[in-house]
Motif scaffolding. Structure first.
Motif, PDB file in Angstrom:
ATOM      1  N   TRP A  11       1.013  -1.260  -0.128  1.00 54.21           N
ATOM      2  CA  TRP A  11       0.404   0.130   0.006  1.00 54.21           C
ATOM      3  C   TRP A  11       0.596   1.333   0.191  1.00 54.21           C
ATOM      4  N   LEU A  12       2.076   1.705   0.448  1.00 51.25           N
ATOM      5  CA  LEU A  12       2.988   2.206   0.230  1.00 51.25           C
ATOM      6  C   LEU A  12       3.537   2.376  -1.283  1.00 51.25           C
ATOM      7  N   ASN A  13       3.909   1.866  -1.250  1.00 48.77           N
ATOM      8  CA  ASN A  13       3.838   1.535  -2.977  1.00 48.77           C
ATOM      9  C   ASN A  13       3.144   2.862  -3.783  1.00 48.77           C
ATOM     10  N   ARG A  14       1.805   2.289  -3.413  1.00 51.30           N
ATOM     11  CA  ARG A  14       0.574   2.705  -4.475  1.00 51.30           C
ATOM     12  C   ARG A  14       0.514   4.089  -4.067  1.00 51.30           C
ATOM     13  N   TYR A  15       0.613   4.036  -2.388  1.00 57.62           N
ATOM     14  CA  TYR A  15       0.488   5.522  -2.082  1.00 57.62           C
ATOM     15  C   TYR A  15       1.416   7.367  -2.435  1.00 57.62           C
ATOM     16  N   HIS A  40      -0.649   3.666  -9.931  1.00 58.78           N
ATOM     17  CA  HIS A  40      -1.500   2.429  -9.581  1.00 58.78           C
ATOM     18  C   HIS A  40      -3.182   3.548 -10.287  1.00 58.78           C
ATOM     19  N   PRO A  41      -3.669   4.209 -11.413  1.00 58.32           N
ATOM     20  CA  PRO A  41      -5.294   5.103 -11.340  1.00 58.32           C
ATOM     21  C   PRO A  41      -5.968   3.458 -10.833  1.00 58.32           C
ATOM     22  N   GLN A  42      -6.388   2.701 -10.588  1.00 57.68           N
ATOM     23  CA  GLN A  42      -7.381   1.617 -10.531  1.00 57.68           C
ATOM     24  C   GLN A  42      -7.993   2.983  -8.945  1.00 57.68           C
ATOM     25  N   GLU A  43      -7.457   2.936  -8.190  1.00 64.06           N
ATOM     26  CA  GLU A  43      -8.164   3.581  -6.800  1.00 64.06           C
ATOM     27  C   GLU A  43      -7.590   4.836  -6.429  1.00 64.06           C
ATOM     28  N   SER A  44      -8.031   5.962  -5.654  1.00 62.85           N
ATOM     29  CA  SER A  44      -7.153   6.809  -5.478  1.00 62.85           C
ATOM     30  C   SER A  44      -6.107   6.993  -4.332  1.00 62.85           C
ATOM     31  N   MET A  45      -5.431   7.854  -4.126  1.00 61.89           N
ATOM     32  CA  MET A  45      -4.753   8.111  -3.033  1.00 61.89           C
ATOM     33  C   MET A  45      -5.235   7.369  -1.995  1.00 61.89           C
ATOM     34  N   ALA A  46      -6.011   8.678  -2.495  1.00 67.22           N
ATOM     35  CA  ALA A  46      -7.068   9.011  -0.137  1.00 67.22           C
ATOM     36  C   ALA A  46      -7.166   7.095   0.340  1.00 67.22           C
ATOM     37  N   GLN A  64      -5.682   2.039   3.591  1.00 63.60           N
ATOM     38  CA  GLN A  64      -5.151   0.553   3.722  1.00 63.60           C
ATOM     39  C   GLN A  64      -4.080   0.780   4.779  1.00 63.60           C
ATOM     40  N   GLY A  65      -2.630   1.282   4.502  1.00 63.10           N
ATOM     41  CA  GLY A  65      -1.850   1.439   4.837  1.00 63.10           C
ATOM     42  C   GLY A  65      -2.196   2.184   6.071  1.00 63.10           C
ATOM     43  N   GLU A  66      -2.621   2.454   6.641  1.00 58.45           N
ATOM     44  CA  GLU A  66      -3.478   3.620   7.898  1.00 58.45           C
ATOM     45  C   GLU A  66      -3.756   2.072   8.696  1.00 58.45           C
ATOM     46  N   LEU A  67      -4.266   1.347   8.563  1.00 58.89           N
ATOM     47  CA  LEU A  67      -4.738   0.124   8.894  1.00 58.89           C
ATOM     48  C   LEU A  67      -3.463  -0.183   9.830  1.00 58.89           C
ATOM     49  N   PHE A  92       5.785   6.523   4.025  1.00 60.53           N
ATOM     50  CA  PHE A  92       4.669   7.079   4.378  1.00 60.53           C
ATOM     51  C   PHE A  92       4.409   8.147   5.033  1.00 60.53           C
ATOM     52  N   ALA A  93       5.441   8.652   6.314  1.00 58.45           N
ATOM     53  CA  ALA A  93       5.138   9.843   6.374  1.00 58.45           C
ATOM     54  C   ALA A  93       5.365  10.811   6.015  1.00 58.45           C
ATOM     55  N   HIS A  94       6.104  10.486   4.809  1.00 57.50           N
ATOM     56  CA  HIS A  94       6.763  11.694   4.214  1.00 57.50           C
ATOM     57  C   HIS A  94       6.105  11.760   2.535  1.00 57.50           C
ATOM     58  N   VAL A  95       5.393  11.068   2.517  1.00 61.24           N
ATOM     59  CA  VAL A  95       4.382  11.064   1.023  1.00 61.24           C
ATOM     60  C   VAL A  95       3.486  12.278   1.125  1.00 61.24           C
ATOM     61  N   ASP A  96       2.692  12.906   2.917  1.00 59.43           N
ATOM     62  CA  ASP A  96       2.128  14.412   2.717  1.00 59.43           C
ATOM     63  C   ASP A  96       2.647  14.037   4.251  1.00 59.43           C
ATOM     64  N   ARG A  97       3.311  14.812   4.509  1.00 59.36           N
ATOM     65  CA  ARG A  97       4.275  15.398   5.976  1.00 59.36           C
ATOM     66  C   ARG A  97       2.956  16.020   6.695  1.00 59.36           C
TER      67      ARG A  97
END
Length: 204
Positions: free
Chosen positions: A109-113, A119-125, A130-133, A167-172
């Motif tokens: 999920w990190l790679n897709r985030y 990975h346009p099948q789903e949104s960044m959100a 999924q990663g947040e779990l 993961f934290a640095h994708v959107d600090r």
């Protein structure tokens, strides 16, 4: 103190290389770090490991090209603060499961985030949720102690922290206000630690 002359082929932003560097520094292994350009991988590294990915450790004629294997090799030589939690079989079992879930699930999920355009099948959100779990699981563990499985760092903390950092640095800004205060503090403490700073110093 156990030491060994060794060469580590590394890439500073790679979380796998990062955790290998952390363990080697903690275990006081004398290592020459070769920073690899992913666009021009050195022939020496490719001759040692056909995988062509970092990290690759060469030590006394032995080649280890999996980050966890590098970490465990180093810890078998010198583990002054008991990162392997040798006296606690239940914690060892939990550690193995946690690292496996990080490497097999959270990393997916990190790679897709990080790269939602790939990975346009789903949104960044969606990918973040999924990663947040996994982040929620870590937050629960940290509600019981200062580190994931003990009151001190263990192999689990060192193996996971580079991925949580990414993961934290994708959107600090998002991560800073997310409902994970214990995880935020854990991440900050490790990234600010003398061990992490020294392990990630650029080779002179």
């Amino acid at each position: 103190m156990s030491q060994a002359a060794a060469t580590l082929y590394s890439f500073r932003r790679c979380p796998y290389a990062m955790r290998a560097r952390l363990a080697l520094r903690y275990c006081a292994v004398t290592v020459d770090i070769v920073e690899v350009s992913l666009k021009a991988k050195p022939a020496q590294m490719l001759a040692l490991s056909s995988k062509g990915t970092v990290p690759v450790l060469e030590v006394q004629g032995q080649v280890i090209d999996e980050s966890l294997d590098i970490m465990r090799w180093a810890l078998a030589r010198h583990d002054p603060q008991d990162w392997l939690l040798r006296q606690d079989p239940a914690a060892q079992e939990a550690m193995a499961a946690l690292i496996s879930d990080n490497d097999q699930g959270f990393k997916h999920w990190l790679n897709r985030y990080k790269y939602p355009e790939r990975h346009p099948q789903e949104s960044m959100a969606h990918y973040r949720a999924q990663g947040e779990l996994f982040l929620q699981r870590l937050e629960r563990l940290l509600s019981e102690r200062d580190y994931l499985l003990a009151e001190h760092m263990s192999l689990a903390d060192a193996a996971l922290v580079p991925f949580v950092r990414q993961f934290a640095h994708v959107d600090r800004e998002w991560f800073a206000q997310a409902p994970y205060p214990r995880l935020q503090d854990w991440l900050r403490r490790i990234l600010d630690s003398e061990l992490f700073v020294a392990a990630m110093a650029k080779p002179s």
